[in-house]
Design a protein around this motif. Structure first.
Motif, PDB file in Angstrom:
ATOM      1  N   LYS A  85      34.403  46.390  48.196  1.00 42.78           N
ATOM      2  CA  LYS A  85      35.724  46.024  47.665  1.00 42.78           C
ATOM      3  C   LYS A  85      36.236  44.836  48.471  1.00 42.78           C
ATOM      4  O   LYS A  85      36.328  44.896  49.691  1.00 42.78           O
ATOM      5  CB  LYS A  85      36.682  47.210  47.804  1.00 42.78           C
ATOM      6  CG  LYS A  85      38.101  46.949  47.306  1.00 42.78           C
ATOM      7  CD  LYS A  85      38.148  46.949  45.795  1.00 42.78           C
ATOM      8  CE  LYS A  85      39.596  47.046  45.284  1.00 42.78           C
ATOM      9  NZ  LYS A  85      40.438  45.875  45.664  1.00 42.78           N
ATOM     10  N   ILE A  86      36.529  43.731  47.785  1.00 45.43           N
ATOM     11  CA  ILE A  86      37.016  42.536  48.459  1.00 45.43           C
ATOM     12  C   ILE A  86      38.370  42.143  47.883  1.00 45.43           C
ATOM     13  O   ILE A  86      38.827  42.683  46.865  1.00 45.43           O
ATOM     14  CB  ILE A  86      36.016  41.368  48.330  1.00 45.43           C
ATOM     15  CG1 ILE A  86      35.824  40.987  46.861  1.00 45.43           C
ATOM     16  CG2 ILE A  86      34.687  41.723  48.990  1.00 45.43           C
ATOM     17  CD1 ILE A  86      34.942  39.753  46.669  1.00 45.43           C
TER      18      ILE A  86
ATOM     19  N   GLY B  82      38.424  43.387  42.165  1.00 43.90           N
ATOM     20  CA  GLY B  82      37.862  43.024  43.463  1.00 43.90           C
ATOM     21  C   GLY B  82      36.638  43.814  43.875  1.00 43.90           C
ATOM     22  O   GLY B  82      36.225  43.743  45.035  1.00 43.90           O
ATOM     23  N   LYS B  83      36.041  44.548  42.950  1.00 42.22           N
ATOM     24  CA  LYS B  83      34.814  45.274  43.278  1.00 42.22           C
ATOM     25  C   LYS B  83      33.623  44.370  42.971  1.00 42.22           C
ATOM     26  O   LYS B  83      33.531  43.793  41.885  1.00 42.22           O
ATOM     27  CB  LYS B  83      34.722  46.572  42.473  1.00 42.22           C
ATOM     28  CG  LYS B  83      35.851  47.552  42.805  1.00 42.22           C
ATOM     29  CD  LYS B  83      35.803  48.785  41.916  1.00 42.22           C
ATOM     30  CE  LYS B  83      36.971  49.725  42.219  1.00 42.22           C
ATOM     31  NZ  LYS B  83      36.976  50.914  41.335  1.00 42.22           N
TER      32      LYS B  83
ATOM     33  N   ILE C  43      25.080  37.794  42.689  1.00 38.27           N
ATOM     34  CA  ILE C  43      26.085  38.758  42.227  1.00 38.27           C
ATOM     35  C   ILE C  43      25.596  39.423  40.943  1.00 38.27           C
ATOM     36  O   ILE C  43      25.225  38.752  39.981  1.00 38.27           O
ATOM     37  CB  ILE C  43      27.445  38.075  41.988  1.00 38.27           C
ATOM     38  CG1 ILE C  43      27.966  37.483  43.302  1.00 38.27           C
ATOM     39  CG2 ILE C  43      28.451  39.074  41.432  1.00 38.27           C
ATOM     40  CD1 ILE C  43      29.265  36.711  43.148  1.00 38.27           C
ATOM     41  N   GLU C  44      25.619  40.746  40.946  1.00 39.01           N
ATOM     42  CA  GLU C  44      25.248  41.511  39.764  1.00 39.01           C
ATOM     43  C   GLU C  44      26.478  41.964  38.982  1.00 39.01           C
ATOM     44  O   GLU C  44      26.410  42.136  37.757  1.00 39.01           O
ATOM     45  CB  GLU C  44      24.408  42.727  40.161  1.00 39.01           C
ATOM     46  CG  GLU C  44      23.056  42.371  40.747  1.00 39.01           C
ATOM     47  CD  GLU C  44      22.184  43.579  41.015  1.00 39.01           C
ATOM     48  OE1 GLU C  44      20.951  43.466  40.901  1.00 39.01           O
ATOM     49  OE2 GLU C  44      22.745  44.650  41.331  1.00 39.01           O
ATOM     50  N   GLU C  45      27.599  42.150  39.680  1.00 40.10           N
ATOM     51  CA  GLU C  45      28.823  42.605  39.007  1.00 40.10           C
ATOM     52  C   GLU C  45      30.022  42.196  39.852  1.00 40.10           C
ATOM     53  O   GLU C  45      29.977  42.252  41.083  1.00 40.10           O
ATOM     54  CB  GLU C  45      28.795  44.131  38.830  1.00 40.10           C
ATOM     55  CG  GLU C  45      29.965  44.680  38.037  1.00 40.10           C
ATOM     56  CD  GLU C  45      29.880  46.181  37.820  1.00 40.10           C
ATOM     57  OE1 GLU C  45      30.715  46.721  37.077  1.00 40.10           O
ATOM     58  OE2 GLU C  45      28.973  46.807  38.411  1.00 40.10           O
ATOM     59  N   TYR C  46      31.085  41.787  39.170  1.00 44.42           N
ATOM     60  CA  TYR C  46      32.310  41.404  39.869  1.00 44.42           C
ATOM     61  C   TYR C  46      33.504  41.659  38.969  1.00 44.42           C
ATOM     62  O   TYR C  46      33.504  41.263  37.808  1.00 44.42           O
ATOM     63  CB  TYR C  46      32.255  39.924  40.273  1.00 44.42           C
ATOM     64  CG  TYR C  46      33.502  39.437  40.967  1.00 44.42           C
ATOM     65  CD1 TYR C  46      33.925  40.023  42.162  1.00 44.42           C
ATOM     66  CD2 TYR C  46      34.253  38.395  40.430  1.00 44.42           C
ATOM     67  CE1 TYR C  46      35.078  39.575  42.804  1.00 44.42           C
ATOM     68  CE2 TYR C  46      35.399  37.933  41.060  1.00 44.42           C
ATOM     69  CZ  TYR C  46      35.806  38.531  42.256  1.00 44.42           C
ATOM     70  OH  TYR C  46      36.946  38.089  42.892  1.00 44.42           O
ATOM     71  N   THR C  47      34.524  42.348  39.502  1.00 44.18           N
ATOM     72  CA  THR C  47      35.704  42.688  38.700  1.00 44.18           C
ATOM     73  C   THR C  47      36.935  41.921  39.166  1.00 44.18           C
ATOM     74  O   THR C  47      38.061  42.360  38.944  1.00 44.18           O
ATOM     75  CB  THR C  47      35.983  44.200  38.770  1.00 44.18           C
ATOM     76  OG1 THR C  47      36.283  44.563  40.131  1.00 44.18           O
ATOM     77  CG2 THR C  47      34.797  45.004  38.279  1.00 44.18           C
TER      78      THR C  47
END
Length: 374
Positions: A239-240, A250-251, A287-291
């Motif tokens: 989590k950023i 932010g995940k 990056i495989e996934e970013y929210t």
């Protein structure tokens, strides 16, 4: 006549050969696919084995049977077990050997030594696994899903190695060699049963031959990376800061296992005998996934690199504290001292002094691809 003189002795030799007499028919052999060892309450060794029985006909599949026996030693337990089974037991197909945590606390030499020295037992490709409960409890499941327990465990460990949750592979060979090396410890896969399922808990830590602690699955990946290795994939989710008050934002999930890791590992000794270890790794990630709420332009990628580097550095420092607490010298600091600072090594009581080593650890992350999320 000369040609006959050459051929005739050859013909006589062939007729005198008796052929191979030391053979066993498959129908008379019980194939062991998995073996487990436990320590009983009265401190006996309990051996449990999964036997694959030959099919009764071509139309029927293989079945497995589970048998257990106890003895004062590993060999006596094995002898008692063989007396219960019709036909011989062969371990040529054995892929995994399980050791219950209670026995692992007591030391691995008992279940390993006699089996390692027996030339009839394979060792080079047999994976060792520590079980939270008794090893017999897992083997007695017989089947997990559609697979028999030994086959399931073999596939499961191989998949964990590819996901960098445990890597490089540890076998009976590699562990037995580590047991003879005073400057190097090791870790093993750590599993448990929940109902009829087998779950991966992480890795079991060892000091010398004794179980001394464990790391969870997330920390196990970090340990693999700190060793400068991957099994091909190494996925990390964090989590950023996304710039949004929405907690779902932010995940991020990254994979750092596709590129070679740049690793620095230096062992230094000060004049007063203090040991310092500089351990740093540089990871290339995609990056495989970013929210996140914001798009990842070049400026944002640099911020993500910095934040992930700080997070993973903190994780790495925690992993090393846990390793030192468990007295598990999995990086081989002692081996470096033996090789390059032998006078210092001879003055150390490594069972106590490893915990006093000063580690200086850093993880750097560089995102090389954002995929379609850009």
């Amino acid at each position: 006549m000369k040609r006959l003189g050459v051929v005739f002795p050859f013909i006589i030799s062939i007729t005198m050969l008796t052929g191979c007499w030391d053979r066993e028919y498959l129908k008379d052999i019980n194939i062991a696919y998995s073996v487990g060892f436990d320590l009983t309450k009265d401190r006996k060794i309990k051996e449990t084995v999964e036997l694959i029985m030959p099919p009764e006909s071509e139309q029927t599949g293989h079945k497995n049977e589970i048998h257990s026996a106890m003895g004062l030693t590993t060999r006596s337990a094995s002898n008692e077990l063989r007396s219960k089974v019709t036909g011989n037991i062969s371990t040529i197909k054995n892929g995994v050997q399980l050791v219950g945590k209670n026995l692992a606390r007591d030391g691995l030499m008992a279940p390993l030594d006699v089996n390692y020295r027996d030339s009839a037992n394979p060792t080079s490709n047999v994976r060792l696994i520590v079980t939270e409960q008794d090893a017999a409890e897992i083997i007695n499941l017989k089947k997990i899903g559609e697979l028999q327990v030994g086959e399931f465990l073999t596939h499961k460990i191989e998949s964990l190695e590819k996901m960098s949750r445990f890597y490089p592979p540890e076998t009976m060979d590699s562990v037995f060699r580590a047991l003879k090396d005073p400057g190097m410890d090791f870790v093993l896969p750590y599993i448990a049963s929940e109902g009829k399922e087998v779950i991966i808990k992480g890795v079991a830590l060892f000091h010398d031959q004794y179980y001394s602690g464990m790391l969870n699955t997330e920390d196990a990946i970090m340990l693999v990376l700190l060793k400068g290795r991957t099994g091909g994939d190494a996925r990390i989710s964090k989590k950023i800061d996304s710039g949004s008050a929405d907690p779902t934002q932010g995940k991020i999930s990254i994979n750092v296992g596709k590129k070679k890791i740049k690793r620095k590992f230096d062992v230094l000794v000060t004049k007063n005998g203090e040991i310092h270890v500089n351990l740093s790794i540089k990871l290339k990630a995609y990056i495989e996934e970013y929210t996140g709420a914001r798009s990842l332009n070049d400026e944002e990628v640099l911020k993500v690199n910095k934040e992930l580097s700080d997070i993973l550095t903190s994780d790495a420092q925690r992993v090393i504290r846990d390793l030192q607490k468990a007295n598990c010298d999995v990086f081989g600091v002692g081996r470096q001292l033996i090789a390059y600072h032998n006078n210092v090594w001879r003055q150390k009581n490594w069972a106590e002094d490893y915990r006093k080593v000063h580690f200086h650890t850093k993880v750097s992350v560089a995102i090389t691809s954002t995929g379609i999320i850009r």
